[in-house]
Design an enzyme around this catalytic site. Structure first.
Site, PDB file in Angstrom:
ATOM      1  N   ALA A   1       0.828  -1.212   0.000  1.00  0.00           N
ATOM      2  CA  ALA A   1       0.000   0.000   0.000  1.00  0.00           C
ATOM      3  C   ALA A   1       0.857   1.254   0.000  1.00  0.00           C
ATOM      4  CB  ALA A   1      -0.941  -0.017   1.203  1.00  0.00           C
TER       5      ALA A   1
ATOM      6  N   PHE B   1      17.243  19.238  -8.641  1.00  0.00           N
ATOM      7  CA  PHE B   1      17.617  17.965  -8.039  1.00  0.00           C
ATOM      8  C   PHE B   1      18.775  17.385  -8.835  1.00  0.00           C
ATOM      9  CE2 PHE B   1      16.036  14.867  -4.965  1.00  0.00           C
ATOM     10  CZ  PHE B   1      15.230  15.669  -4.177  1.00  0.00           C
TER      11      PHE B   1
ATOM     12  N   ASP C   1      10.167  -9.111   0.808  1.00  0.00           N
ATOM     13  CA  ASP C   1       9.338 -10.329   0.845  1.00  0.00           C
ATOM     14  C   ASP C   1       8.892 -10.722  -0.570  1.00  0.00           C
ATOM     15  OD1 ASP C   1       9.590  -9.548   3.459  1.00  0.00           O
ATOM     16  OD2 ASP C   1       7.452  -9.235   3.822  1.00  0.00           O
TER      17      ASP C   1
ATOM     18  N   GLN D   1      21.512   1.523  -5.074  1.00  0.00           N
ATOM     19  CA  GLN D   1      22.007   2.889  -4.922  1.00  0.00           C
ATOM     20  C   GLN D   1      22.366   3.245  -3.477  1.00  0.00           C
ATOM     21  OE1 GLN D   1      19.252   6.499  -5.424  1.00  0.00           O
ATOM     22  NE2 GLN D   1      20.667   6.631  -7.131  1.00  0.00           N
TER      23      GLN D   1
ATOM     24  N   HIS E   1      22.882   6.433  -1.349  1.00  0.00           N
ATOM     25  CA  HIS E   1      22.604   7.874  -1.382  1.00  0.00           C
ATOM     26  C   HIS E   1      23.709   8.572  -0.593  1.00  0.00           C
ATOM     27  CE1 HIS E   1      20.619  11.686  -0.771  1.00  0.00           C
ATOM     28  NE2 HIS E   1      19.572  11.313  -1.477  1.00  0.00           N
TER      29      HIS E   1
ATOM     30  N   LEU F   1      17.949   9.468   6.033  1.00  0.00           N
ATOM     31  CA  LEU F   1      18.199  10.242   4.820  1.00  0.00           C
ATOM     32  C   LEU F   1      18.001  11.736   5.005  1.00  0.00           C
ATOM     33  CD1 LEU F   1      18.777   9.508   1.793  1.00  0.00           C
ATOM     34  CD2 LEU F   1      16.453  10.263   1.409  1.00  0.00           C
TER      35      LEU F   1
ATOM     36  N   GLU G   1      18.191  15.063  -1.101  1.00  0.00           N
ATOM     37  CA  GLU G   1      18.957  15.853  -2.054  1.00  0.00           C
ATOM     38  C   GLU G   1      18.344  17.241  -2.239  1.00  0.00           C
ATOM     39  OE1 GLU G   1      20.268  13.063  -5.067  1.00  0.00           O
ATOM     40  OE2 GLU G   1      19.476  14.494  -6.518  1.00  0.00           O
TER      41      GLU G   1
ATOM     42  N   ARG H   1      23.930  10.511  -7.902  1.00  0.00           N
ATOM     43  CA  ARG H   1      24.219  10.022  -6.547  1.00  0.00           C
ATOM     44  C   ARG H   1      25.416   9.083  -6.499  1.00  0.00           C
ATOM     45  NH1 ARG H   1      17.926   9.095  -4.766  1.00  0.00           N
ATOM     46  NH2 ARG H   1      17.534  11.323  -4.525  1.00  0.00           N
TER      47      ARG H   1
ATOM     48  N   HIS I   1      20.178   2.905  -0.206  1.00  0.00           N
ATOM     49  CA  HIS I   1      18.949   3.673  -0.368  1.00  0.00           C
ATOM     50  C   HIS I   1      17.929   3.046  -1.293  1.00  0.00           C
ATOM     51  CE1 HIS I   1      16.459   7.198  -0.446  1.00  0.00           C
ATOM     52  NE2 HIS I   1      16.649   7.396  -1.739  1.00  0.00           N
TER      53      HIS I   1
ATOM     54  N   GLU J   1       9.177   0.282  -6.474  1.00  0.00           N
ATOM     55  CA  GLU J   1      10.591  -0.023  -6.257  1.00  0.00           C
ATOM     56  C   GLU J   1      10.892  -1.508  -6.421  1.00  0.00           C
ATOM     57  OE1 GLU J   1      12.412   1.943  -2.927  1.00  0.00           O
ATOM     58  OE2 GLU J   1      14.212   0.684  -3.063  1.00  0.00           O
TER      59      GLU J   1
ATOM     60  N   ARG K   1      19.554   5.452 -10.220  1.00  0.00           N
ATOM     61  CA  ARG K   1      18.339   6.262 -10.346  1.00  0.00           C
ATOM     62  C   ARG K   1      18.607   7.723 -10.020  1.00  0.00           C
ATOM     63  NH1 ARG K   1      14.628   8.241  -6.726  1.00  0.00           N
ATOM     64  NH2 ARG K   1      15.208   6.956  -4.939  1.00  0.00           N
TER      65      ARG K   1
HETATM   66  C1  LIG Z   1      13.890   8.177   3.277  1.00  0.00           C
HETATM   67  C2  LIG Z   1      13.544   8.077   1.825  1.00  0.00           C
HETATM   68  C3  LIG Z   1      13.325   9.235   1.076  1.00  0.00           C
HETATM   69  C4  LIG Z   1      13.001   9.156  -0.283  1.00  0.00           C
HETATM   70  N1  LIG Z   1      12.789  10.303  -1.000  1.00  0.00           N
HETATM   71  C5  LIG Z   1      12.397  10.221  -2.308  1.00  0.00           C
HETATM   72  C6  LIG Z   1      12.051  11.383  -3.055  1.00  0.00           C
HETATM   73  O1  LIG Z   1      12.070  12.500  -2.556  1.00  0.00           O
HETATM   74  N2  LIG Z   1      11.682  11.238  -4.347  1.00  0.00           N
HETATM   75  C7  LIG Z   1      11.626  10.021  -4.957  1.00  0.00           C
HETATM   76  O2  LIG Z   1      11.280   9.948  -6.140  1.00  0.00           O
HETATM   77  N3  LIG Z   1      11.931   8.898  -4.252  1.00  0.00           N
HETATM   78  C8  LIG Z   1      12.297   8.981  -2.957  1.00  0.00           C
HETATM   79  N4  LIG Z   1      12.595   7.823  -2.249  1.00  0.00           N
HETATM   80  C9  LIG Z   1      12.353   6.521  -2.875  1.00  0.00           C
HETATM   81  C10 LIG Z   1      10.864   6.229  -2.871  1.00  0.00           C
HETATM   82  O3  LIG Z   1      10.257   6.826  -1.762  1.00  0.00           O
HETATM   83  C11 LIG Z   1      10.586   4.740  -2.814  1.00  0.00           C
HETATM   84  O4  LIG Z   1      11.309   4.095  -3.822  1.00  0.00           O
HETATM   85  C12 LIG Z   1       9.105   4.488  -3.037  1.00  0.00           C
HETATM   86  O5  LIG Z   1       8.347   5.243  -2.131  1.00  0.00           O
HETATM   87  C13 LIG Z   1       8.729   3.021  -2.935  1.00  0.00           C
HETATM   88  O6  LIG Z   1       7.333   2.940  -3.071  1.00  0.00           O
HETATM   89  P1  LIG Z   1       6.599   1.568  -3.248  1.00  0.00           P
HETATM   90  O7  LIG Z   1       5.156   1.884  -3.462  1.00  0.00           O
HETATM   91  O8  LIG Z   1       7.285   0.763  -4.278  1.00  0.00           O
HETATM   92  O9  LIG Z   1       6.815   0.828  -1.860  1.00  0.00           O
HETATM   93  P2  LIG Z   1       6.651   1.309  -0.334  1.00  0.00           P
HETATM   94  O10 LIG Z   1       6.137   2.686  -0.203  1.00  0.00           O
HETATM   95  O11 LIG Z   1       7.914   0.948   0.357  1.00  0.00           O
HETATM   96  O12 LIG Z   1       5.493   0.347   0.165  1.00  0.00           O
HETATM   97  C14 LIG Z   1       5.684  -1.050   0.272  1.00  0.00           C
HETATM   98  C15 LIG Z   1       4.372  -1.647   0.717  1.00  0.00           C
HETATM   99  O13 LIG Z   1       4.471  -3.050   0.652  1.00  0.00           O
HETATM  100  C16 LIG Z   1       3.898  -3.618   1.795  1.00  0.00           C
HETATM  101  N5  LIG Z   1       4.504  -4.942   1.976  1.00  0.00           N
HETATM  102  C17 LIG Z   1       5.822  -5.285   1.918  1.00  0.00           C
HETATM  103  N6  LIG Z   1       5.963  -6.613   2.102  1.00  0.00           N
HETATM  104  C18 LIG Z   1       4.717  -7.105   2.267  1.00  0.00           C
HETATM  105  C19 LIG Z   1       4.199  -8.402   2.504  1.00  0.00           C
HETATM  106  N7  LIG Z   1       5.002  -9.470   2.626  1.00  0.00           N
HETATM  107  N8  LIG Z   1       2.854  -8.538   2.633  1.00  0.00           N
HETATM  108  C20 LIG Z   1       2.018  -7.472   2.554  1.00  0.00           C
HETATM  109  N9  LIG Z   1       2.468  -6.233   2.341  1.00  0.00           N
HETATM  110  C21 LIG Z   1       3.791  -6.051   2.193  1.00  0.00           C
HETATM  111  C22 LIG Z   1       4.167  -2.624   2.904  1.00  0.00           C
HETATM  112  O14 LIG Z   1       3.204  -2.769   3.931  1.00  0.00           O
HETATM  113  C23 LIG Z   1       3.988  -1.303   2.145  1.00  0.00           C
HETATM  114  O15 LIG Z   1       2.623  -0.930   2.149  1.00  0.00           O
HETATM  115  C24 LIG Z   1      12.909   7.882  -0.896  1.00  0.00           C
HETATM  116  C25 LIG Z   1      13.117   6.729  -0.140  1.00  0.00           C
HETATM  117  C26 LIG Z   1      13.450   6.825   1.200  1.00  0.00           C
HETATM  118  C27 LIG Z   1      13.715   5.543   1.959  1.00  0.00           C
END
Ligand SMILES: Cc1cc2nc3c(=O)[nH]c(=O)nc-3n(C[C@H](O)[C@H](O)[C@H](O)COP(=O)(O)OP(=O)(O)OC[C@H]3O[C@@H](n4cnc5c(N)ncnc54)[C@H](O)[C@@H]3O)c2cc1C
Length: 590
Positions: A14, A117, A218, A237, A239, A249, A252, A283, A364, A395, A406
Site C-alpha cells: 500500500a 535535483f 518479501d 544505490q 545515497h 536520509l 537531495e 548520486r 537507499h 521499487e 536512479r
Molecule cells: C527516506 C527516503 C526518502 C526518499 N525520498 C524520495 C524522493 O524525494 N523522491 C523520490 O522519487 N523517491 C524517494 N525515495 C524513494 C521512494 O520513496 C521509494 O522508492 C518508493 O516510495 C517506494 O514505493 P513503493 O510503493 O514501491 O513501496 P513502499 O512505499 O515501500 O510500500 C511497500 C508496501 O508493501 C507492503 N509490503 C511489503 N511486504 C509485504 C508483505 N510481505 N505482505 C504485505 N504487504 C507487504 C508494505 O506494507 C507497504 O505498504 C525515498 C526513499 C526513502 C527511503
C-alpha cells in the site's frame, strides 16, 4: 484451515505504487489491497524531496530532456522505451495527483512549484533545471495520503496488517496469494485473477541504510522461491547524504536549495569530481567522491564521514563563487526544508543553520527487482515470457527505467506512472480472465514453513544473524566492490543461511508474533543478499552504482545488458539486451 477471499484484482503493498494501481484497477473491477503495514505507514510516506515532471513551470523544460537525463543518470542501462513512457506520462500523472487534491507548493502565479535535483538538467545549457514538484519536504507523505483517500472513496477493500507469505502460481499463471493476518496469526488465501506485487525496496540488507525496518524484500524473495528470476540485482544505490552512523536520509532537496559537501579541511570537493554539476552530480558519483575524500585522509577528523553545509552565509558564498545571483537566508531554508532540519536537530542535536552536518553514504534504493514489461506484467525469463496474471510496480519492479543508477525524484514518478499502467493492465486482464481453480491446501507449504520456524529449537537468534549480514554487506557489497570481497560475501551469506536453519524463536504464540515474522523476513534478506552478491560478482565492469575496483571502467562491449539471476534450485544468470533508442552511450560527465 485458512480463511478464503476472492477478488478480481489483488494488490500486495500500500505504498505509492500499490495504491495507484489499486485506484486504477478499482475503476473497472473488484479490487483489494493487503499490506503488512497500515497503508499510510508505507515507506513512500518518508519521501521528502519531490516528484520529477517536465512541467516547465519555473523555466523552460521538456520531457525529452528528462528522458535523456534519466538514461544518462542510469549509465545507459535504462530501457529507453520505458524511459520515454516515464517522462512523457510524468506530466499527466502529476496533474492527475493535483486533481485528486494533492497540496503541492505553489508559485506566485498559482502553478505547481518546482526545485532543482541531482542529475536533472537543461540539456542545452547543461545547467541544473527546476523539475522536482514538491509539497515542502513531505512530498511522499502527501502522495500517500491523497491516494489512500481516493482508494477509500473508490471502494477498494483494505486488509491492513496482513503479510503475504506465498504466491499461488500454477502452470505459469498466478492465481492468488497466501497471507498471515498478523493480529491473529491465521492463514488467509486470497483467490484472484490478477495479482500486483508492490512491496517496495529491500535496503535492510545493509547496516547503514535510509530504508524502513519493514523493507525486507518479501515479494522478490517469494519470486525467487517460485523459480523466477530477478533483474539487475547488482545495482543498488547508495545515497550520499545519510546522517552519520544512522543512515537516516537527508534529501537531495537540501543540495537543490544550495547546500554543499565539504571535507575535513573545509574544502568544497565536488568541484574537482564534477566541475559542471558539482554537488548536484548523480548520486553514484557523489557517494564515490565522498569515499575517495575519506580514503585520501580528508574525512572529518580523519574519520569516514564528511559534512553537508547548510549555513546560509556559506551557501551564499558558494553561489557567489559559482556566479549565481541566488541568495538564501535562514527563514528561506527553514521554510523549504522543515523536516530535514528537524531530523538533524532531533537525531544529532546539531542546528544546521549554524553548524555543518556529518553525513555518509547510506544504502537507499534498489534499481533491480522483479522484471516486468511496459504494462507491469512480470517476466519469467530472458525471452520475455509473461507470467499470466502477475504484475509488479514501484521499487520492487525493474521495468527498467533507472538502469544502473536512479536520479532523485524519479522513483515517485515511477510509482505513479507504472502503478497506473499496471492498475489498468490488471483490470483489463481480470475482465477477460476466469478464476482458475486453486488447491484446497494451497496455503499448506507456507503454513508448514512458518510452523517450522516457530517450533525450531536451534541456538541462533535472528537479530544476531541480521546484524552480521548487514555488517558484511556494508563491507563487501557496498559502494566499492572487488572479486575477493564478493566471493567472501557469497561464502559468508551461505554460512548465515546455514545458521538460519538453526534458529530459535522466543515467542511461540500466534498473535502479533513479530519475533516470528522478523525471523521469516530475515530469510528473505538472506536470499536477496545472495542474489545481489552473485550478480555483482558476474558483472566485471563498473557502471552506475555498481563499482568494481578491479574493473573500474564501463564495458559496453560486454556488459551493455541486463542480468537475470535465479538462485532457487539451480543457480543461473542470463542476460538480455538493453532496449536502446535515441541515445547512444557516451562517457558520463557531470
Ligand atoms: C527516506 C527516503 C526518502 C526518499 N525520498 C524520495 C524522493 O524525494 N523522491 C523520490 O522519487 N523517491 C524517494 N525515495 C524513494 C521512494 O520513496 C521509494 O522508492 C518508493 O516510495 C517506494 O514505493 P513503493 O510503493 O514501491 O513501496 P513502499 O512505499 O515501500 O510500500 C511497500 C508496501 O508493501 C507492503 N509490503 C511489503 N511486504 C509485504 C508483505 N510481505 N505482505 C504485505 N504487504 C507487504 C508494505 O506494507 C507497504 O505498504 C525515498 C526513499 C526513502 C527511503
Amino acid at each position: 484451515m485458512a480463511q478464503y477471499h476472492q477478488f478480481d484484482a489483488l494488490v500486495v503493498g500500500a505504498g505509492g505504487a500499490g495504491l495507484m494501481s489499486a485506484l486504477y484497477a478499482s475503476k473497472a473491477v473488484k479490487t483489494a489491497v493487503i499490506s503488512k503495514l497500515y497503508p499510510t505507514r508505507s515507506h513512500t510516506g518518508t519521501a521528502q524531496g519531490g516528484i520529477a515532471a517536465a512541467l516547465g513551470n519555473m523555466e523552460p523544460d521538456k520531457w525529452e530532456w528528462h528522458a535523456y537525463d534519466t538514461v544518462k543518470g542510469g549509465d545507459f542501462l535504462s530501457d529507453q522505451d520505458a524511459v520515454d513512457i516515464l517522462c512523457r506520462e510524468a506530466i499527466d500523472a502529476v496533474i492527475d495527483l493535483e486533481h485528486m487534491g494533492l497540496p503541492f507548493d505553489r508559485t506566485r502565479e498559482g502553478k505547481i512549484s518546482q526545485r532543482r535535483f541531482g542529475g536533472h538538467t537543461n540539456n542545452e545549457t547543461k545547467q541544473p533545471v527546476m523539475r522536482a514538484c514538491h509539497a515542502a519536504d513531505r512530498t511522499g507523505h502527501m502522495i500517500l495520503q491523497t491516494l489512500y483517500q481516493q482508494c477509500i472513496k473508490n471502494d477498494v477493500r483494505f486488509f491492513d496488517e496482513f503479510q503475504m507469505v506465498d504466491l499461488i502460481i500454477e502452470d505459469n499463471t498466478c492465481r492468488g496469494v497466501v497471507a498471515v493476518e498478523l493480529r491473529t496469526g491465521e492463514m488467509h488465501v486470497f483467490h484472484a485473477k490478477a495479482v500486483m506485487l508492490a512491496t517496495g525496496g529491500f535496503g535492510k540488507m545493509w547496516r547503514i541504510t535510509s530504508n524502513a525496518h519493514s523493507l525486507t524484500g518479501d515479494g522478490p524473495s517469494i519470486i525467487l522461491q517460485h523459480n523466477l528470476p530477478l533483474e539487475d540485482m547488482e545495482f543498488f544505490q547508495f545515497h550520499p547524504t545519510g546522517i552519520y552512523r544512522m543512515g537516516i536520509l537527508l534529501s537531495e532537496a537540501a543540495r537543490g536549495e544550495g547546500a554543499v559537501f565539504i571535507n575535513g579541511k573545509g574544502e568544497r570537493f565536488m568541484t574537482r569530481y564534477a566541475p559542471t554539476m558539482k554537488d548536484l552530480a548523480s548520486r553514484d558519483v557523489c557517494s564515490r567522491s565522498i569515499y575517495k575524500e575519506v580514503r585520501a585522509g580528508n574525512g572529518v577528523n580523519g574519520k569516514d564521514y564528511v559534512y553537508m553545509d547548510f549555513r546560509p552565509d556559506q551557501i551564499n558564498k558558494y553561489f557567489e563563487a559559482d556566479g549565481s545571483p541566488r541568495r538564501v537566508d535562514a527563514a528561506y531554508i527553514e521554510q523549504r526544508l522543515p523536516d530535514i532540519l528537524e531530523f538533524v536537530r532531533v537525531y544529532m542535536g546539531i542546528d544546521p543553520i549554524s553548524e555543518p552536518v556529518p553525513i555518509q553514504p547510506t544504502a537507499h534504493y534498489a534499481m533491480g527487482g522483479i522484471p516486468t514489461d511496459l504494462d507491469a506484467r512480470v517476466l519469467a525469463d530472458e525471452k520475455g515470457t509473461v507470467v499470466n496474471g502477475l504484475f509488479a510496480a514501484g521499487e520492487v519492479a525493474c521495468v527498467s527505467v533507472h538502469g544502473a543508477n536512479r536520479l532523485g525524484t524519479n522513483s515517485l514518478v515511477d510509482l505513479v506512472v507504472y502503478g497506473r499502467r499496471g492498475g489498468v493492465a490488471m483490470a483489463d486482464y481480470a475482465k477477460q480472465a476466469q478464476f482458475l481453480p486453486i488447491a484446497q491446501n494451497a496455503h499448506e507449504a507456507a503454513e508448514a514453513a512458518m510452523n517450522n520456524l516457530r517450533n525450531n529449537h536451534g541456538k541462533e537468534k535472528a537479530g544476531q544473524i541480521r546484524k552480521d549480514l548487514q555488517m558484511h554487506m556494508d563491507e563487501n557489497v557496498g559502494v566499492f566492490r572487488t572479486r575477493a570481497g564478493l566471493e567472501m560475501a557469497i561464502e559468508e551469506i551461505h554460512g548465515y543461511q546455514a545458521r538460519y536453519k538453526n534458529l530459535h524463536i522466543d515467542d511461540t504464540g500466534l498473535r502479533w508474533n513479530t519475533d516470528l515474522m522478523e525471523a521469516w523476513e530475515l530469510g528473505n534478506l538472506l536470499s536477496l543478499a545472495e542474489v545481489t552478491a552473485i550478480s555483482a560478482l558476474a558483472r566485471t565492469e563498473s557502471r552506475g552504482a555498481h563499482y568494481r575496483e578491479d574493473y573500474p571502467n564501463r564495458d559496453d562491449q560486454n556488459f551493455l545488458k541486463h542480468s537475470l539471476t535465479w538462485t532457487n534450485g539451480q543457480q543461473r544468470i542470463a542476460y538480455k539486451p538493453v532496449h536502446m533508442g535515441r541515445y547512444e552511450p557516451t562517457e558520463r560527465k557531470y
